[in-house]
Design an enzyme around this catalytic site. Structure first.
Site, PDB file in Angstrom:
ATOM      1  N   LYS B  79       0.851  -1.204   0.000  1.00 47.85           N
ATOM      2  CA  LYS B  79       0.000   0.000   0.000  1.00 47.85           C
ATOM      3  C   LYS B  79       0.878   1.243   0.000  1.00 47.85           C
ATOM      4  O   LYS B  79       1.921   1.259   0.652  1.00 47.85           O
ATOM      5  CB  LYS B  79      -0.909  -0.032   1.242  1.00 47.85           C
ATOM      6  CG  LYS B  79      -1.946   1.093   1.304  1.00 47.85           C
ATOM      7  CD  LYS B  79      -2.833   0.982   2.550  1.00 47.85           C
ATOM      8  CE  LYS B  79      -3.877   2.090   2.591  1.00 47.85           C
ATOM      9  NZ  LYS B  79      -4.768   1.994   3.779  1.00 47.85           N
ATOM     10  N   SER B 159      -9.955   2.455   2.909  1.00 47.47           N
ATOM     11  CA  SER B 159      -9.002   3.131   2.054  1.00 47.47           C
ATOM     12  C   SER B 159      -8.078   2.168   1.301  1.00 47.47           C
ATOM     13  O   SER B 159      -7.490   2.565   0.295  1.00 47.47           O
ATOM     14  CB  SER B 159      -8.137   4.081   2.886  1.00 47.47           C
ATOM     15  OG  SER B 159      -7.306   3.353   3.760  1.00 47.47           O
ATOM     16  N   SER B 183     -10.382   0.321   7.170  1.00 42.49           N
ATOM     17  CA  SER B 183      -9.742   0.404   5.850  1.00 42.49           C
ATOM     18  C   SER B 183      -9.088  -0.881   5.347  1.00 42.49           C
ATOM     19  O   SER B 183      -8.663  -0.929   4.202  1.00 42.49           O
ATOM     20  CB  SER B 183      -8.680   1.504   5.851  1.00 42.49           C
ATOM     21  OG  SER B 183      -9.290   2.757   5.741  1.00 42.49           O
TER      22      SER B 183
END
Lengths: 96, 492
Positions: B79, B159, B183
């Site tokens: 990420k 997210s 998330s």
């Protein structure tokens, strides 16, 4: 507690966010929408409740010896600087 | 030869161990798959093909020399919130410009220590603030899943939308992700993948771009519960560079997946039955309860009575911490600078230009609730409510070993469907945010598809430091559910 345009300007100033004048009223409306929803927290009885300041119970903040563990990294520190010269950050004039 | 990209992490490691294929081969297979899929899904914001091939070659050498690590040769996605040395890291925000860290986050370093290969950086909501990946400066990610035969573009959640989409679309064996209010778990639920947020402090936050420090926690998104356990094993561990990192020894998470849940007590909280929740989610929850019972667990109704206040409390605590954390972005030391009429003007222009709308909104809320005269009314009250929520869990865990809930109040929704209404968007995290506030481990796993063919997830919440029970219950549910559905690869 409703957030008026004056408060939006003040908070934007505190947060160092340039807010174009035409965004002030819509931002006030957006923030009020969110804050109105948050107001339901007032229903909760918090009498005598200790505020929770850590996600982990019982973990004392660890201390380490007060010794230098790194340093001499100015090139790495400056590697991403928008402007740098002679091992220093170059910033806009701070004192007139 | 089978398509290597469709293997689970455990299968891939086994295949490399048995010399059926090399890390170089599987890495190339993933790079090829990314090249085809990424123009359609936008899951990766940086593809590090060269680095991946170099790491794979090194890995194959280590394996040949009998020095294989636990994740030797496994290609993973990282990420974009994790700082990766020499590889652009922006938290998908314009304010970080072309920032290239000169250091590696502890979590990604741990993965590389164990032999993992990095395929690239994964798309996400800007600074992890969002539930649909629509706030990314690099554009939204598209969910590989579609409603039946429709071509409506759906959100992969957020997210960690890039992480979830890339795992679901076979663009990596597993991915790192982070979870501040849901998330990891909400995108996992939206994409038919498994995601776990461990106990706060299990994974070091060092080198992870900070959002809300008392809530942020890293974890993996993977194809199976076992894969997620293996990834967490490598990611977690004590790090003296993060003062909130837990010094506790790590149990064997993978072994916990094999543990029987016979005799365990699983709590079912009445308060997670919310208005407007689709019947299918209610049914799935009931099904999950039945599966747990069949596996020998005892079900106990419990009450977590402050649940409905978790999201409003979160939207005080998280923006307050974010406004403080994001104060560092002033355009002076790194990132993109916009020059204004004076120093303060430069700050204001830099931040106005660099931060997107949702981030600005949260900075303003945070600044407001922390500003003089409002601190007690908002921030202090929210921290007291947070204590109430944590106490609800402590009371419940005096009687149960784990808690079973739905992961999300809906399946994946269409891109743009909720972006005009912040509060509607925030409600996505209604079932996940409580675990962040209380610092507890929680895992989302896919358990069924809805009438539109979209995945739905269950969530298992455990006691602090008891990921083992979470893995045991999740693995038992995974086995019972037998969820095998995959998104059709319409982009090929």
């Amino acid at each position: 507690m409703s957030i008026d345009e004056k408060t939006v300007r003040k908070v934007a100033k505190l947060a160092r966010l340039a807010l174009p004048e035409e965004r002030v009223a819509p931002m006030a409306a957006e923030l009020n929408g969110i804050m109105a929803w948050i107001e339901q927290l007032n229903e909760v009885d918090v009498e005598g409740v200790e505020p929770m300041t850590s996600a982990v119970e019982g973990l004392a903040l660890p201390m380490r010896d007060d010794v230098v563990t790194d340093g001499g990294d100015s090139q790495r520190v400056l590697a991403n600087a928008p402007k740098a010269e002679d091992g220093f950050f170059v910033v806009p004039k701070v004192v007139e | 030869m089978t398509d290597l990209t469709t293997l689970t992490l455990a299968q891939a490691l086994d295949g490399m161990e048995k010399k059926q294929f090399s890390s170089a081969e599987i890495t190339n297979a993933f790079l090829g798959a990314i090249e085809k899929a990424n123009p359609h899904l936008n899951a990766y914001v940086v593809v590090t093909a060269e680095k991946a091939r170099a790491q794979a070659a090194q890995s194959d050498k280590r394996r040949a020399a009998g020095q294989a690590g636990p994740l030797e040769g496994a290609p993973l996605g990282i990420k974009d919130l994790f700082c990766t040395e020499g590889v652009r890291t922006t938290a998908c925000s314009n304010i970080l410009g072309e920032f290239k860290p000169t250091y590696e986050s502890t979590v990604s370093a741990n993965l590389f220590r164990d032999g993992a290969v990095m395929l690239g950086k994964l798309n996400m909501d800007e600074f992890a603030m969002g539930s649909s990946n629509e706030t990314s400066a690099f554009g939204n990610v598209v969910n590989p899943w579609r409603r039946g035969n429709e071509d409506t573009k759906l959100t992969p959640g957020g997210s960690s939308g890039g992480s979830a989409a890339s795992v679901a679309a076979d663009l990596c064996l597993g991915a790192t992700a982070t979870d501040t209010g849901g998330s990891i778990r909400q995108p996992a639920a939206f994409t038919g993948t498994v995601g776990i947020k461990p106990t706060y402090g299990r994974c070091s936050r060092w080198g992870i771009v900070a959002f809300a420090s008392s809530l942020d926690q890293a974890g993996p998104i993977a194809k199976t519960v076992e894969d997620s356990a293996m990834l967490l094993q490598s990611m977690a561990g004590h790090d003296p560079r993060d003062s909130t990192s837990l010094p506790n020894a790590l149990p064997d998470f993978r072994a916990a997946c094999q543990r029987s849940i016979k005799g365990m007590t699983i709590g079912v909280p009445e308060e997670y039955r919310v208005d407007g929740m689709p019947q299918e989610i209610e049914d799935l929850w009931r099904q999950g309860i039945a599966w747990a019972k069949d596996a020998g667990a005892t079900i106990k109704p419990i009450s977590l009575k402050h649940t409905k206040y978790a999201l409003p409390a979160y939207y005080i605590v998280a923006p307050a911490e974010a406004s403080s954390n994001l104060a560092r972005y002033d355009g002076m030391r790194y990132g993109a600078r916009v020059t204004g009429k004076d120093l303060v003007g430069s700050y204001e222009q830099t931040r106005a230009k660099g931060f997107g709308a949702e981030v600005q909104r949260r900075i303003l809320i945070g600044t407001y609730v922390l500003s003089a005269g409002y601190y007690d009314a908002y921030y202090l009250r929210a921290q007291k409510v947070r204590q109430r929520i944590a106490q609800d869990f402590r009371d419940a865990f005096a009687e149960v070993d784990a808690i079973l809930t739905p992961a999300t109040p809906s399946s994946a929704f269409g891109l743009g469907e909720k972006s005009g209404d912040p509060v509607a968007m925030y409600l996505n995290d209604i079932f996940t945010v409580t675990a962040n506030l209380a610092g507890l481990p929680a895992l989302a796993l896919p358990a069924a598809t809805d009438s539109q063919g979209l995945p739905l997830g269950l969530q298992v919440i455990g006691k602090a430091l008891d990921e083992e029970s979470v893995f045991a219950v999740s693995a038992a549910l995974e086995k019972a559910a037998g969820f095998k559905a995959k998104a059709a690869k319409w982009w090929v």
